[in-house]
Write a protein that holds these residues in place. Structure first.
Motif, PDB file in Angstrom:
ATOM      1  N   GLU A   1       0.853  -1.175   0.000  1.00  0.00           N
ATOM      2  CA  GLU A   1       0.000   0.000   0.000  1.00  0.00           C
ATOM      3  C   GLU A   1       0.895   1.234   0.000  1.00  0.00           C
ATOM      4  O   GLU A   1       2.083   1.140   0.324  1.00  0.00           O
ATOM      5  CB  GLU A   1      -0.912   0.004   1.230  1.00  0.00           C
ATOM      6  N   GLY A   2       0.332   2.369  -0.376  1.00  0.00           N
ATOM      7  CA  GLY A   2       1.149   3.569  -0.434  1.00  0.00           C
ATOM      8  C   GLY A   2       0.378   4.825  -0.072  1.00  0.00           C
ATOM      9  O   GLY A   2      -0.858   4.851  -0.100  1.00  0.00           O
ATOM     10  N   LYS A   3       1.122   5.846   0.269  1.00  0.00           N
ATOM     11  CA  LYS A   3       0.542   7.147   0.584  1.00  0.00           C
ATOM     12  C   LYS A   3       1.512   8.231   0.140  1.00  0.00           C
ATOM     13  O   LYS A   3       2.732   8.049   0.207  1.00  0.00           O
ATOM     14  CB  LYS A   3       0.273   7.263   2.088  1.00  0.00           C
ATOM     15  N   LEU A   4       0.974   9.346  -0.325  1.00  0.00           N
ATOM     16  CA  LEU A   4       1.789  10.432  -0.849  1.00  0.00           C
ATOM     17  C   LEU A   4       1.838  11.606   0.126  1.00  0.00           C
ATOM     18  O   LEU A   4       0.885  11.868   0.861  1.00  0.00           O
ATOM     19  CB  LEU A   4       1.224  10.902  -2.192  1.00  0.00           C
TER      20      LEU A   4
ATOM     21  N   CYS B   1       8.621  18.762   7.527  1.00  0.00           N
ATOM     22  CA  CYS B   1       7.206  18.485   7.776  1.00  0.00           C
ATOM     23  C   CYS B   1       6.662  17.675   6.613  1.00  0.00           C
ATOM     24  O   CYS B   1       7.024  17.913   5.449  1.00  0.00           O
ATOM     25  CB  CYS B   1       6.404  19.774   7.906  1.00  0.00           C
ATOM     26  N   ALA B   2       5.802  16.730   6.922  1.00  0.00           N
ATOM     27  CA  ALA B   2       5.165  15.893   5.902  1.00  0.00           C
ATOM     28  C   ALA B   2       3.673  16.178   5.892  1.00  0.00           C
ATOM     29  O   ALA B   2       2.979  15.969   6.888  1.00  0.00           O
ATOM     30  CB  ALA B   2       5.423  14.420   6.187  1.00  0.00           C
ATOM     31  N   ILE B   3       3.176  16.667   4.755  1.00  0.00           N
ATOM     32  CA  ILE B   3       1.768  17.015   4.609  1.00  0.00           C
ATOM     33  C   ILE B   3       1.121  15.991   3.685  1.00  0.00           C
ATOM     34  O   ILE B   3       1.608  15.782   2.560  1.00  0.00           O
ATOM     35  CB  ILE B   3       1.609  18.414   3.996  1.00  0.00           C
ATOM     36  N   PRO B   4       0.055  15.306   4.099  1.00  0.00           N
ATOM     37  CA  PRO B   4      -0.613  14.371   3.197  1.00  0.00           C
ATOM     38  C   PRO B   4      -0.951  15.044   1.871  1.00  0.00           C
ATOM     39  O   PRO B   4      -1.432  16.180   1.846  1.00  0.00           O
ATOM     40  CB  PRO B   4      -1.868  13.967   3.974  1.00  0.00           C
ATOM     41  N   CYS B   5      -0.698  14.351   0.774  1.00  0.00           N
ATOM     42  CA  CYS B   5      -0.787  14.950  -0.556  1.00  0.00           C
ATOM     43  C   CYS B   5      -1.819  14.215  -1.409  1.00  0.00           C
ATOM     44  O   CYS B   5      -1.810  12.979  -1.488  1.00  0.00           O
ATOM     45  CB  CYS B   5       0.587  14.910  -1.223  1.00  0.00           C
ATOM     46  N   ASP B   6      -2.687  14.974  -2.042  1.00  0.00           N
ATOM     47  CA  ASP B   6      -3.717  14.406  -2.913  1.00  0.00           C
ATOM     48  C   ASP B   6      -3.069  13.879  -4.193  1.00  0.00           C
ATOM     49  O   ASP B   6      -2.406  14.630  -4.912  1.00  0.00           O
ATOM     50  CB  ASP B   6      -4.740  15.489  -3.270  1.00  0.00           C
ATOM     51  N   PRO B   7      -3.255  12.584  -4.528  1.00  0.00           N
ATOM     52  CA  PRO B   7      -2.593  12.014  -5.702  1.00  0.00           C
ATOM     53  C   PRO B   7      -3.111  12.545  -7.034  1.00  0.00           C
ATOM     54  O   PRO B   7      -2.453  12.385  -8.064  1.00  0.00           O
ATOM     55  CB  PRO B   7      -2.872  10.512  -5.567  1.00  0.00           C
ATOM     56  N   VAL B   8      -4.285  13.173  -7.025  1.00  0.00           N
ATOM     57  CA  VAL B   8      -4.887  13.631  -8.280  1.00  0.00           C
ATOM     58  C   VAL B   8      -4.596  15.110  -8.532  1.00  0.00           C
ATOM     59  O   VAL B   8      -4.084  15.487  -9.587  1.00  0.00           O
ATOM     60  CB  VAL B   8      -6.412  13.383  -8.281  1.00  0.00           C
TER      61      VAL B   8
END
Length: 528
Positions: free
Chosen positions: A94-97, A151-158
Protein backbone atom coordinates in the motif's frame (compact mmCIF):
# COMPACT_ATOMS: atom_id res chain seq x y z
CA UNK A 1 22.71 -59.53 60.26
CA UNK A 2 23.45 -61.03 56.88
CA UNK A 3 19.83 -60.65 55.94
CA UNK A 4 19.99 -56.96 56.84
CA UNK A 5 23.06 -56.48 54.71
CA UNK A 6 21.42 -58.21 51.82
CA UNK A 7 18.34 -56.01 52.13
CA UNK A 8 20.49 -52.86 52.30
CA UNK A 9 22.38 -53.88 49.23
CA UNK A 10 19.13 -54.60 47.38
CA UNK A 11 17.73 -51.17 48.41
CA UNK A 12 20.89 -49.38 47.23
CA UNK A 13 20.71 -51.11 43.84
CA UNK A 14 17.09 -50.14 43.48
CA UNK A 15 17.88 -46.49 44.15
CA UNK A 16 20.65 -46.55 41.54
CA UNK A 17 18.22 -47.96 39.00
CA UNK A 18 15.69 -45.27 39.85
CA UNK A 19 18.35 -42.57 39.39
CA UNK A 20 19.33 -43.91 36.03
CA UNK A 21 15.68 -43.91 34.96
CA UNK A 22 15.18 -40.35 36.13
CA UNK A 23 18.25 -39.17 34.25
CA UNK A 24 17.01 -40.89 31.11
CA UNK A 25 13.66 -39.17 31.42
CA UNK A 26 15.30 -35.76 31.99
CA UNK A 27 17.61 -36.29 29.03
CA UNK A 28 14.67 -37.17 26.84
CA UNK A 29 12.87 -33.98 27.87
CA UNK A 30 16.01 -31.88 27.33
CA UNK A 31 16.54 -33.39 23.87
CA UNK A 32 12.94 -32.57 22.95
CA UNK A 33 13.35 -29.02 24.24
CA UNK A 34 16.64 -28.59 22.40
CA UNK A 35 15.17 -29.87 19.17
CA UNK A 36 12.14 -27.62 19.66
CA UNK A 37 14.40 -24.63 20.33
CA UNK A 38 16.46 -25.44 17.25
CA UNK A 39 13.28 -25.77 15.22
CA UNK A 40 11.98 -22.44 16.51
CA UNK A 41 15.40 -20.89 15.81
CA UNK A 42 15.24 -22.06 12.20
CA UNK A 43 11.76 -20.61 11.82
CA UNK A 44 12.74 -17.34 13.49
CA UNK A 45 15.74 -17.08 11.15
CA UNK A 46 13.37 -17.72 8.26
CA UNK A 47 11.10 -14.94 9.52
CA UNK A 48 14.03 -12.52 9.85
CA UNK A 49 15.19 -13.36 6.31
CA UNK A 50 11.66 -12.85 5.00
CA UNK A 51 11.51 -9.46 6.68
CA UNK A 52 14.84 -8.44 5.10
CA UNK A 53 13.63 -9.55 1.66
CA UNK A 54 10.44 -7.56 2.18
CA UNK A 55 12.47 -4.56 3.28
CA UNK A 56 14.52 -4.74 0.08
CA UNK A 57 11.36 -5.05 -2.01
CA UNK A 58 9.65 -2.09 -0.35
CA UNK A 59 12.79 0.07 -0.58
CA UNK A 60 13.02 -0.67 -4.28
CA UNK A 61 9.31 0.01 -4.80
CA UNK A 62 9.45 3.38 -3.05
CA UNK A 63 12.66 4.39 -4.81
CA UNK A 64 11.41 3.51 -8.28
CA UNK A 65 7.97 5.01 -7.69
CA UNK A 66 9.47 8.35 -6.68
CA UNK A 67 10.67 8.87 -10.25
CA UNK A 68 7.02 8.91 -11.33
CA UNK A 69 6.05 11.63 -8.87
CA UNK A 70 6.71 14.34 -11.46
CA UNK A 71 4.21 12.64 -13.77
CA UNK A 72 1.40 12.22 -11.25
CA UNK A 73 0.77 10.92 -7.76
CA UNK A 74 -1.50 8.19 -9.11
CA UNK A 75 1.26 7.06 -11.48
CA UNK A 76 3.70 6.87 -8.57
CA UNK A 77 1.33 4.71 -6.49
CA UNK A 78 0.79 2.41 -9.46
CA UNK A 79 4.54 2.21 -10.06
CA UNK A 80 5.13 1.22 -6.42
CA UNK A 81 2.71 -1.72 -6.70
CA UNK A 82 4.11 -2.81 -10.07
CA UNK A 83 7.72 -2.67 -8.87
CA UNK A 84 6.98 -4.61 -5.68
CA UNK A 85 5.04 -7.32 -7.49
CA UNK A 86 7.77 -7.66 -10.10
CA UNK A 87 10.19 -8.47 -7.27
CA UNK A 88 7.71 -10.55 -5.26
CA UNK A 89 4.41 -11.62 -6.89
CA UNK A 90 2.96 -12.36 -3.45
CA UNK A 91 3.46 -8.82 -2.16
CA UNK A 92 0.48 -6.53 -1.66
CA UNK A 93 1.95 -3.10 -0.91
CA UNK A 94 0.00 0.00 0.00
CA UNK A 95 1.15 3.57 -0.43
CA UNK A 96 0.54 7.15 0.58
CA UNK A 97 1.79 10.43 -0.85
CA UNK A 98 3.16 13.47 0.94
CA UNK A 99 4.36 16.96 0.27
CA UNK A 100 7.57 17.25 2.29
CA UNK A 101 8.93 20.73 2.99
CA UNK A 102 11.18 22.34 5.57
CA UNK A 103 9.94 22.85 9.09
CA UNK A 104 9.33 26.39 10.31
CA UNK A 105 11.21 26.36 13.60
CA UNK A 106 10.20 29.93 14.41
CA UNK A 107 6.71 28.85 15.44
CA UNK A 108 5.54 26.70 18.32
CA UNK A 109 4.30 24.07 17.77
CA UNK A 110 6.34 23.36 14.64
CA UNK A 111 4.57 23.86 11.32
CA UNK A 112 5.45 23.58 7.64
CA UNK A 113 7.34 26.39 5.95
CA UNK A 114 4.37 27.29 3.79
CA UNK A 115 6.51 29.58 1.61
CA UNK A 116 8.03 26.49 -0.01
CA UNK A 117 4.61 25.61 -1.40
CA UNK A 118 3.79 25.34 -4.28
CA UNK A 119 7.32 25.75 -5.64
CA UNK A 120 8.62 22.58 -3.94
CA UNK A 121 5.38 20.63 -3.96
CA UNK A 122 1.72 21.26 -3.26
CA UNK A 123 -0.48 19.00 -1.12
CA UNK A 124 -3.75 19.83 -2.88
CA UNK A 125 -5.83 22.41 -4.69
CA UNK A 126 -6.94 24.41 -1.65
CA UNK A 127 -5.32 27.80 -1.24
CA UNK A 128 -3.91 29.55 0.65
CA UNK A 129 -1.48 27.02 2.03
CA UNK A 130 -1.88 27.19 5.79
CA UNK A 131 -2.98 25.19 8.82
CA UNK A 132 -6.61 25.97 8.15
CA UNK A 133 -6.70 24.24 4.76
CA UNK A 134 -4.05 21.66 5.69
CA UNK A 135 -4.44 20.98 9.43
CA UNK A 136 -2.17 19.28 11.90
CA UNK A 137 -2.54 15.55 12.61
CA UNK A 138 -4.69 14.64 15.62
CA UNK A 139 -5.58 11.27 17.20
CA UNK A 140 -8.80 11.23 15.17
CA UNK A 141 -7.84 13.07 11.98
CA UNK A 142 -5.06 12.75 9.43
CA UNK A 143 -2.87 15.80 8.86
CA UNK A 144 0.68 17.09 8.75
CA UNK A 145 3.44 16.07 11.13
CA UNK A 146 6.74 17.85 11.80
CA UNK A 147 10.10 17.42 13.40
CA UNK A 148 12.89 20.00 13.72
CA UNK A 149 13.96 19.48 10.10
CA UNK A 150 10.99 18.63 7.90
CA UNK A 151 7.21 18.49 7.78
CA UNK A 152 5.16 15.89 5.90
CA UNK A 153 1.77 17.02 4.61
CA UNK A 154 -0.61 14.37 3.20
CA UNK A 155 -0.79 14.95 -0.56
CA UNK A 156 -3.72 14.41 -2.91
CA UNK A 157 -2.59 12.01 -5.70
CA UNK A 158 -4.89 13.63 -8.28
CA UNK A 159 -4.73 17.40 -7.79
CA UNK A 160 -1.60 17.62 -5.63
CA UNK A 161 2.01 17.86 -6.72
CA UNK A 162 3.63 15.35 -4.40
CA UNK A 163 7.36 14.88 -3.86
CA UNK A 164 7.32 11.94 -1.44
CA UNK A 165 5.86 8.44 -1.44
CA UNK A 166 5.62 6.06 1.51
CA UNK A 167 5.13 2.34 0.76
CA UNK A 168 4.44 -0.44 3.24
CA UNK A 169 3.58 -4.14 3.40
CA UNK A 170 3.74 -7.13 5.75
CA UNK A 171 4.17 -10.82 5.01
CA UNK A 172 2.93 -13.98 6.73
CA UNK A 173 5.72 -16.53 7.17
CA UNK A 174 4.80 -20.21 7.29
CA UNK A 175 6.76 -22.14 9.92
CA UNK A 176 8.32 -25.50 9.05
CA UNK A 177 9.12 -26.88 12.51
CA UNK A 178 7.28 -24.78 15.04
CA UNK A 179 3.86 -26.39 14.29
CA UNK A 180 4.93 -29.37 16.39
CA UNK A 181 4.76 -27.09 19.40
CA UNK A 182 1.61 -25.31 18.27
CA UNK A 183 2.92 -22.39 16.18
CA UNK A 184 1.95 -22.62 12.50
CA UNK A 185 3.09 -19.18 11.24
CA UNK A 186 4.58 -15.81 12.09
CA UNK A 187 4.60 -12.31 10.60
CA UNK A 188 7.30 -9.90 9.48
CA UNK A 189 5.41 -6.96 10.91
CA UNK A 190 4.76 -3.89 8.81
CA UNK A 191 7.80 -2.75 6.82
CA UNK A 192 7.75 0.89 5.65
CA UNK A 193 9.97 2.74 3.18
CA UNK A 194 9.70 6.39 2.18
CA UNK A 195 11.39 8.04 -0.81
CA UNK A 196 11.53 11.72 -1.67
CA UNK A 197 12.42 13.34 -5.00
CA UNK A 198 13.87 16.84 -5.12
CA UNK A 199 14.80 19.19 -2.32
CA UNK A 200 12.84 17.36 0.40
CA UNK A 201 13.20 20.00 3.06
CA UNK A 202 16.66 19.64 4.51
CA UNK A 203 17.91 16.56 2.68
CA UNK A 204 21.61 16.03 2.07
CA UNK A 205 22.45 17.58 -1.29
CA UNK A 206 24.68 16.54 -4.16
CA UNK A 207 27.89 18.55 -4.63
CA UNK A 208 27.32 21.59 -6.85
CA UNK A 209 29.00 24.67 -8.24
CA UNK A 210 26.33 27.35 -8.65
CA UNK A 211 26.46 30.83 -10.16
CA UNK A 212 23.48 33.03 -9.25
CA UNK A 213 22.83 35.84 -11.75
CA UNK A 214 20.43 38.48 -10.40
CA UNK A 215 18.92 41.30 -12.42
CA UNK A 216 19.23 44.64 -10.64
CA UNK A 217 18.85 46.94 -13.64
CA UNK A 218 16.94 50.21 -13.33
CA UNK A 219 13.53 48.62 -13.84
CA UNK A 220 13.83 46.74 -10.53
CA UNK A 221 12.03 48.66 -7.80
CA UNK A 222 13.68 49.11 -4.44
CA UNK A 223 11.01 47.00 -2.75
CA UNK A 224 11.51 44.14 -5.17
CA UNK A 225 15.29 44.45 -5.00
CA UNK A 226 15.20 44.06 -1.21
CA UNK A 227 12.86 41.08 -1.52
CA UNK A 228 15.19 39.50 -4.07
CA UNK A 229 18.13 39.92 -1.69
CA UNK A 230 16.13 38.31 1.10
CA UNK A 231 15.22 35.45 -1.25
CA UNK A 232 18.85 34.73 -2.16
CA UNK A 233 19.87 34.88 1.49
CA UNK A 234 17.11 32.42 2.34
CA UNK A 235 18.25 30.13 -0.45
CA UNK A 236 21.80 30.09 0.89
CA UNK A 237 20.42 28.86 4.23
CA UNK A 238 19.07 25.74 2.49
CA UNK A 239 22.53 24.82 1.19
CA UNK A 240 25.52 22.97 2.59
CA UNK A 241 28.80 24.93 2.26
CA UNK A 242 30.78 21.68 2.38
CA UNK A 243 28.97 20.50 -0.74
CA UNK A 244 27.82 23.69 -2.49
CA UNK A 245 30.16 26.35 -3.80
CA UNK A 246 28.26 29.49 -4.78
CA UNK A 247 29.29 32.55 -6.82
CA UNK A 248 27.26 35.69 -7.47
CA UNK A 249 26.82 37.90 -10.49
CA UNK A 250 24.44 40.68 -11.46
CA UNK A 251 22.92 42.36 -14.50
CA UNK A 252 24.52 44.72 -15.47
CA UNK A 253 28.19 44.32 -14.55
CA UNK A 254 29.70 45.00 -11.15
CA UNK A 255 32.93 46.72 -10.22
CA UNK A 256 33.96 43.53 -8.46
CA UNK A 257 36.88 45.19 -6.69
CA UNK A 258 35.11 47.56 -4.31
CA UNK A 259 36.33 47.23 -0.75
CA UNK A 260 32.86 47.89 0.60
CA UNK A 261 30.63 46.10 -1.92
CA UNK A 262 31.82 43.80 -4.69
CA UNK A 263 28.43 43.96 -6.41
CA UNK A 264 28.49 47.74 -6.76
CA UNK A 265 27.48 48.43 -10.36
CA UNK A 266 29.79 50.04 -12.84
CA UNK A 267 29.20 53.79 -12.76
CA UNK A 268 28.11 55.39 -16.00
CA UNK A 269 29.61 58.83 -16.47
CA UNK A 270 28.12 60.67 -19.39
CA UNK A 271 30.77 62.97 -20.90
CA UNK A 272 30.15 66.70 -20.98
CA UNK A 273 29.64 68.50 -24.24
CA UNK A 274 32.71 70.34 -25.45
CA UNK A 275 32.67 73.97 -26.43
CA UNK A 276 31.68 74.35 -30.07
CA UNK A 277 30.90 70.65 -30.47
CA UNK A 278 27.89 69.91 -32.68
CA UNK A 279 25.01 67.87 -31.30
CA UNK A 280 25.68 65.09 -33.79
CA UNK A 281 29.34 64.92 -32.89
CA UNK A 282 28.52 64.96 -29.21
CA UNK A 283 25.93 62.15 -29.52
CA UNK A 284 28.41 60.05 -31.48
CA UNK A 285 31.06 60.60 -28.80
CA UNK A 286 28.59 59.70 -26.06
CA UNK A 287 27.66 56.51 -27.90
CA UNK A 288 31.31 55.55 -28.40
CA UNK A 289 32.12 56.30 -24.78
CA UNK A 290 29.15 54.22 -23.62
CA UNK A 291 30.46 51.24 -25.59
CA UNK A 292 33.72 51.47 -23.67
CA UNK A 293 32.10 51.87 -20.26
CA UNK A 294 29.59 49.05 -20.73
CA UNK A 295 32.48 46.63 -21.27
CA UNK A 296 34.03 47.50 -17.92
CA UNK A 297 33.54 45.49 -14.73
CA UNK A 298 32.77 41.82 -14.16
CA UNK A 299 29.69 39.71 -14.79
CA UNK A 300 30.53 37.50 -11.80
CA UNK A 301 31.36 39.89 -9.00
CA UNK A 302 31.76 37.49 -6.06
CA UNK A 303 33.93 34.37 -6.49
CA UNK A 304 32.91 30.90 -5.37
CA UNK A 305 32.38 30.69 -1.63
CA UNK A 306 32.09 27.86 0.87
CA UNK A 307 31.91 29.99 4.02
CA UNK A 308 28.51 31.62 3.64
CA UNK A 309 27.09 29.89 6.73
CA UNK A 310 28.35 29.71 10.29
CA UNK A 311 28.78 26.45 12.14
CA UNK A 312 25.53 26.92 14.06
CA UNK A 313 23.05 24.03 14.18
CA UNK A 314 20.36 26.31 12.77
CA UNK A 315 21.47 27.63 9.33
CA UNK A 316 22.87 31.10 10.01
CA UNK A 317 24.42 33.47 7.49
CA UNK A 318 28.07 34.33 7.96
CA UNK A 319 28.16 38.07 7.47
CA UNK A 320 31.94 37.98 7.24
CA UNK A 321 31.64 36.03 4.00
CA UNK A 322 32.27 37.94 0.76
CA UNK A 323 29.28 36.16 -0.74
CA UNK A 324 26.84 37.12 2.00
CA UNK A 325 28.16 40.67 2.00
CA UNK A 326 27.91 40.82 -1.79
CA UNK A 327 24.30 39.66 -1.74
CA UNK A 328 23.35 42.05 1.04
CA UNK A 329 24.77 45.13 -0.68
CA UNK A 330 23.27 44.53 -4.13
CA UNK A 331 21.79 47.88 -5.09
CA UNK A 332 19.70 49.12 -7.96
CA UNK A 333 21.69 50.13 -11.01
CA UNK A 334 19.54 53.17 -11.75
CA UNK A 335 21.54 55.36 -9.41
CA UNK A 336 24.73 54.74 -11.38
CA UNK A 337 23.30 55.26 -14.85
CA UNK A 338 21.57 52.59 -16.91
CA UNK A 339 23.46 50.10 -19.02
CA UNK A 340 20.21 48.32 -19.89
CA UNK A 341 19.80 44.52 -19.93
CA UNK A 342 22.32 42.30 -21.77
CA UNK A 343 21.08 38.76 -21.02
CA UNK A 344 23.16 36.91 -23.65
CA UNK A 345 26.38 38.54 -22.52
CA UNK A 346 25.51 38.01 -18.85
CA UNK A 347 24.77 34.30 -19.39
CA UNK A 348 27.95 33.93 -21.41
CA UNK A 349 30.00 35.57 -18.66
CA UNK A 350 28.45 33.31 -16.01
CA UNK A 351 29.02 30.17 -18.11
CA UNK A 352 32.65 30.98 -18.91
CA UNK A 353 33.37 31.64 -15.23
CA UNK A 354 31.57 28.48 -14.10
CA UNK A 355 33.40 26.32 -16.66
CA UNK A 356 36.76 27.82 -15.80
CA UNK A 357 37.27 29.29 -19.28
CA UNK A 358 37.61 32.61 -17.52
CA UNK A 359 39.69 32.34 -14.37
CA UNK A 360 37.77 31.29 -11.27
CA UNK A 361 38.81 30.29 -7.75
CA UNK A 362 37.49 26.72 -7.60
CA UNK A 363 41.06 25.43 -7.47
CA UNK A 364 41.51 27.10 -4.08
CA UNK A 365 38.52 25.33 -2.51
CA UNK A 366 38.48 21.72 -1.22
CA UNK A 367 38.12 19.27 -4.09
CA UNK A 368 37.25 16.17 -2.05
CA UNK A 369 33.46 16.51 -2.15
CA UNK A 370 31.73 13.12 -2.41
CA UNK A 371 29.80 12.38 -5.59
CA UNK A 372 29.80 13.98 -9.02
CA UNK A 373 29.78 17.78 -8.98
CA UNK A 374 26.90 19.37 -10.87
CA UNK A 375 27.37 22.81 -12.40
CA UNK A 376 24.45 25.19 -12.59
CA UNK A 377 23.41 28.76 -13.31
CA UNK A 378 20.32 30.39 -11.80
CA UNK A 379 19.43 33.29 -14.07
CA UNK A 380 16.78 35.86 -13.08
CA UNK A 381 15.73 38.80 -15.24
CA UNK A 382 12.87 41.27 -15.15
CA UNK A 383 12.34 42.36 -18.73
CA UNK A 384 13.16 42.18 -22.40
CA UNK A 385 16.72 42.68 -23.68
CA UNK A 386 17.73 46.32 -24.06
CA UNK A 387 21.28 45.97 -25.29
CA UNK A 388 23.10 49.24 -25.83
CA UNK A 389 26.37 47.37 -26.39
CA UNK A 390 27.22 46.76 -30.05
CA UNK A 391 29.51 43.76 -29.75
CA UNK A 392 29.00 40.67 -31.86
CA UNK A 393 30.63 37.54 -30.47
CA UNK A 394 30.43 34.23 -32.27
CA UNK A 395 29.29 32.32 -29.22
CA UNK A 396 30.39 30.60 -26.04
CA UNK A 397 33.37 28.51 -27.16
CA UNK A 398 36.61 28.53 -25.20
CA UNK A 399 38.35 30.74 -27.74
CA UNK A 400 35.60 33.38 -28.04
CA UNK A 401 35.73 35.56 -24.92
CA UNK A 402 34.10 38.95 -24.82
CA UNK A 403 30.72 40.55 -24.48
CA UNK A 404 27.69 40.37 -26.71
CA UNK A 405 25.07 42.94 -27.69
CA UNK A 406 22.89 44.07 -30.57
CA UNK A 407 23.40 47.79 -30.17
CA UNK A 408 19.84 48.99 -29.81
CA UNK A 409 16.20 48.46 -28.98
CA UNK A 410 14.55 48.20 -32.37
CA UNK A 411 12.24 45.23 -32.83
CA UNK A 412 14.67 43.33 -35.02
CA UNK A 413 17.54 43.99 -32.61
CA UNK A 414 15.61 42.82 -29.55
CA UNK A 415 14.51 39.72 -31.44
CA UNK A 416 18.14 38.99 -32.26
CA UNK A 417 19.06 39.56 -28.63
CA UNK A 418 16.61 36.84 -27.56
CA UNK A 419 18.04 34.52 -30.21
CA UNK A 420 21.59 35.20 -29.00
CA UNK A 421 20.48 34.42 -25.46
CA UNK A 422 19.03 31.08 -26.51
CA UNK A 423 22.08 30.25 -28.61
CA UNK A 424 24.38 30.86 -25.64
CA UNK A 425 22.05 28.82 -23.42
CA UNK A 426 22.12 25.88 -25.84
CA UNK A 427 25.91 25.92 -25.96
CA UNK A 428 26.08 26.19 -22.18
CA UNK A 429 23.79 23.20 -21.70
CA UNK A 430 25.87 21.26 -24.23
CA UNK A 431 28.77 21.68 -21.79
CA UNK A 432 26.75 19.89 -19.10
CA UNK A 433 25.63 22.98 -17.21
CA UNK A 434 22.12 23.06 -15.74
CA UNK A 435 20.30 26.35 -16.37
CA UNK A 436 17.40 27.52 -14.22
CA UNK A 437 15.65 30.65 -15.44
CA UNK A 438 13.31 32.95 -13.52
CA UNK A 439 11.04 35.36 -15.37
CA UNK A 440 10.34 38.27 -13.06
CA UNK A 441 7.91 41.17 -13.50
CA UNK A 442 7.58 42.35 -17.09
CA UNK A 443 9.69 39.47 -18.37
CA UNK A 444 6.46 37.46 -18.21
CA UNK A 445 4.58 39.78 -20.58
CA UNK A 446 7.20 41.53 -22.75
CA UNK A 447 7.97 40.55 -26.32
CA UNK A 448 11.33 39.87 -27.92
CA UNK A 449 10.79 43.00 -29.98
CA UNK A 450 8.39 45.89 -30.28
CA UNK A 451 5.81 43.89 -32.18
CA UNK A 452 3.16 41.60 -30.73
CA UNK A 453 4.05 39.07 -33.40
CA UNK A 454 7.52 38.50 -31.94
CA UNK A 455 8.05 35.75 -29.37
CA UNK A 456 7.55 36.41 -25.70
CA UNK A 457 10.56 36.91 -23.44
CA UNK A 458 9.16 34.26 -21.10
CA UNK A 459 9.30 31.73 -23.94
CA UNK A 460 12.93 32.61 -24.57
CA UNK A 461 13.68 32.16 -20.87
CA UNK A 462 11.90 28.81 -20.77
CA UNK A 463 13.73 27.65 -23.89
CA UNK A 464 17.02 28.62 -22.25
CA UNK A 465 16.25 26.53 -19.15
CA UNK A 466 17.36 22.92 -18.93
CA UNK A 467 14.85 20.15 -19.65
CA UNK A 468 12.54 18.80 -16.97
CA UNK A 469 14.77 16.70 -14.66
CA UNK A 470 12.23 13.88 -14.49
CA UNK A 471 10.68 13.64 -17.95
CA UNK A 472 13.41 15.15 -20.10
CA UNK A 473 10.84 17.38 -21.79
CA UNK A 474 11.74 20.97 -22.64
CA UNK A 475 10.89 23.51 -19.96
CA UNK A 476 7.90 25.62 -20.93
CA UNK A 477 6.30 28.95 -20.05
CA UNK A 478 2.63 28.03 -20.04
CA UNK A 479 1.24 31.47 -19.13
CA UNK A 480 2.15 35.02 -18.17
CA UNK A 481 1.66 34.15 -14.48
CA UNK A 482 -0.80 36.98 -14.01
CA UNK A 483 -2.99 35.00 -11.60
CA UNK A 484 -2.24 33.01 -8.50
CA UNK A 485 -3.34 29.79 -10.18
CA UNK A 486 -1.09 30.42 -13.17
CA UNK A 487 1.90 31.01 -10.90
CA UNK A 488 1.01 27.95 -8.87
CA UNK A 489 0.82 25.79 -11.99
CA UNK A 490 3.96 27.25 -13.57
CA UNK A 491 6.14 26.95 -10.50
CA UNK A 492 4.78 23.57 -9.51
CA UNK A 493 5.26 21.73 -12.81
CA UNK A 494 8.72 20.46 -11.87
CA UNK A 495 10.66 21.96 -14.78
CA UNK A 496 13.49 24.51 -14.64
CA UNK A 497 11.56 27.64 -15.63
CA UNK A 498 9.90 29.72 -12.91
CA UNK A 499 7.94 32.97 -12.83
CA UNK A 500 7.33 35.68 -10.25
CA UNK A 501 5.43 38.95 -10.38
CA UNK A 502 6.89 40.58 -7.26
CA UNK A 503 10.02 40.36 -5.18
CA UNK A 504 8.43 38.49 -2.29
CA UNK A 505 7.80 35.54 -4.61
CA UNK A 506 11.46 35.31 -5.57
CA UNK A 507 12.45 33.97 -2.16
CA UNK A 508 10.78 30.55 -2.34
CA UNK A 509 11.66 30.32 -6.04
CA UNK A 510 15.38 30.73 -5.38
CA UNK A 511 15.11 28.19 -2.58
CA UNK A 512 13.24 25.72 -4.74
CA UNK A 513 15.62 26.23 -7.65
CA UNK A 514 18.59 25.37 -5.47
CA UNK A 515 16.69 22.47 -3.95
CA UNK A 516 15.83 21.15 -7.40
CA UNK A 517 19.51 21.13 -8.26
CA UNK A 518 20.27 18.91 -5.28
CA UNK A 519 17.65 16.71 -6.88
CA UNK A 520 17.92 13.00 -7.04
CA UNK A 521 15.93 10.53 -5.03
CA UNK A 522 16.66 9.60 -1.47
CA UNK A 523 15.10 7.47 1.25
CA UNK A 524 13.97 9.49 4.25
CA UNK A 525 12.24 8.99 7.59
CA UNK A 526 8.96 10.85 8.03
CA UNK A 527 8.24 12.74 11.25
CA UNK A 528 5.71 11.05 13.51
Amino acid sequence: MNRFVRLSRMSEGSRRGDDRGAVAIIMAVVVVVLFAAAAIGVDIASQVAAKQRLHDTIDMAAHEASFSLTTSGSAALAAAVATAKAADPDSSPEGKLYCVVASNTKVNPLAPDWTQIPATCKPGAKTPYNTTNYPRKTPTKDGFTCNEAICAIPCDPVVGSCNTISVWDSKTVKYGFAPVIGFDEGNTGVVVSTACAGSCGTSTPNPMDVVIMADRTGSMSETNRKAMVTGIEGALKTMNPLMHYVALGALHKSKGTSATCRTDPQDYSKPSKKSGETTTAYNNRVAADLQVQVKGGSWVAVPFSNNYLTGATTPTLNYSSELVAGVGCIRNEASSGSYKTHPASALKGAARYLLGWDINNLGSLPADRPGTVRKAIIFETDGMPQEVLDEHSTGLSLNTPGDMGVGGEESSQVSQACKNFNDIATQTKDEGVIIITVGFGSANTANCGNSKSTPKVRNALAAAASPHPGTGEASKAESDCSTTKEKTDENGDGDFYFCASNGSELGPIFQTALGSLSGGVKLIRLPR
